[in-house]
Motif scaffolding. Structure first.
Motif, mmCIF file in Angstrom:
data_model
loop_
_atom_site.group_PDB
_atom_site.id
_atom_site.type_symbol
_atom_site.label_atom_id
_atom_site.label_comp_id
_atom_site.label_asym_id
_atom_site.label_seq_id
_atom_site.Cartn_x
_atom_site.Cartn_y
_atom_site.Cartn_z
ATOM 1 N N VAL A 9 20.879 -33.156 -4.374
ATOM 2 C CA VAL A 9 22.136 -33.859 -4.152
ATOM 3 C C VAL A 9 22.258 -34.996 -5.159
ATOM 4 O O VAL A 9 21.343 -35.808 -5.296
ATOM 5 N N ASN A 10 23.387 -35.034 -5.867
ATOM 6 C CA ASN A 10 23.671 -36.130 -6.792
ATOM 7 C C ASN A 10 24.635 -37.089 -6.115
ATOM 8 O O ASN A 10 25.772 -36.717 -5.797
ATOM 9 N N GLY A 11 24.197 -38.318 -5.877
ATOM 10 C CA GLY A 11 25.010 -39.292 -5.155
ATOM 11 C C GLY A 11 25.983 -40.054 -6.019
ATOM 12 O O GLY A 11 26.651 -40.972 -5.530
ATOM 13 N N CYS A 12 26.092 -39.694 -7.302
ATOM 14 C CA CYS A 12 26.963 -40.433 -8.218
ATOM 15 C C CYS A 12 28.202 -39.637 -8.633
ATOM 16 O O CYS A 12 28.948 -40.081 -9.508
ATOM 17 N N GLY A 13 28.403 -38.499 -8.025
ATOM 18 C CA GLY A 13 29.576 -37.708 -8.387
ATOM 19 C C GLY A 13 29.196 -36.285 -8.715
ATOM 20 O O GLY A 13 28.483 -35.637 -7.952
ATOM 21 N N GLU A 14 29.668 -35.764 -9.860
ATOM 22 C CA GLU A 14 29.373 -34.400 -10.229
ATOM 23 C C GLU A 14 27.872 -34.204 -10.448
ATOM 24 O O GLU A 14 27.150 -35.130 -10.800
#
Length: 238
Positions: free
Chosen positions: A159-164
């Motif tokens: 999971v990337n919590g900063c967007g794409e």
């Protein structure tokens, strides 16, 4: 349900799955212990809210295979205390009449450690001496871009919590499921990227001195402890 949906559902539905390093104690934390024969013996659940250095909430301890349930009615608060850094000294009351029990909570290695300091007074109670709790995952924690991949032994959600997904980010998450026995691990880390690039080419995570590195192209999971390779497996995106 397809394999991706099933794998993610397994990760999210298990209360023992830990969330990643928390800024404070706020959230729901759960743990469980089993008998030698593998049957469930006890569960401890803490619902906590931290406001500055104050902490309130509830504890619910179910033990003896469900024969003793020390939980407040209607989610009433039975915990209050004071936070000092990664520790909180709490007072708690038992649903069986015991009052003014004391325990220490410590955030360590992305978990909450419960340690009973003083038994509740003037009544019966059920609370463990020590317990290890993981933060439960909520759907809100997954409102980020994610991908799932599998290797011969593992199913992993990133999971990337900063967007794409390929955005450079220091708030990425790893939900790992070992296929043969369902054992899980969750970690927090950051992306890796070539110099002068704003596109991630991998992610790296650490758990008590063990590094988990995921390279995207080619897709490889590598687990290292110092100079020793523990796992190195190629994968495929789901």
């Amino acid at each position: 349900m397809n394999k991706v949906g099933f794998s993610l559902a397994v990760l999210l539905s298990t209360s023992s799955l830990s969330l990643f390093a928390s800024d404070d104690f706020t959230g729901q934390w759960s743990g469980q212990e089993k008998n030698d024969n593998g049957s469930l013996y006890s569960t401890l659940t803490l619902k906590l809210k931290q406001n500055s250095n104050n902490i309130t909430g509830s504890y619910c301890y179910v033990t003896r295979g469900g024969n003793k349930i020390d939980c407040p009615d209607n989610d009433q608060e039975n915990i209050k205390g004071v936070v000092n850094g990664n520790n909180a000294l709490i007072n708690f009351d038992s649903a069986f009449g015991g009052v003014k029990g004391k325990a220490n909570l410590e955030i360590k290695d992305n978990k909450v450690l419960w340690k009973l300091i003083k038994d509740p007074e003037n009544g019966e109670f059920y609370a463990p001496k020590t317990y290890t709790l993981d933060k439960e995952v909520s759907q809100g924690d997954l409102k980020s871009d994610m991908k799932v991949f599998s290797t011969s032994d593992f199913t992993i959600t990133l999971v990337n919590g900063c967007g794409e997904f390929y955005t450079v980010c220091d708030k990425v998450k790893y939900f790992g499921l070992r296929n043969k026995d369902g054992k899980q691990i969750s970690l927090e880390g950051k992306t890796t990227q070539p110099a002068n690039s704003n596109k991630a080419n991998g992610m790296i995570f650490n758990n008590s001195g063990v590094d988990y590195t995921v390279s995207f192209n080619p897709l490889v999971l590598k687990v290292m402890q110092g100079n020793k390779t523990l796992v190195e497996q190629s994968g495929k995106w789901e």
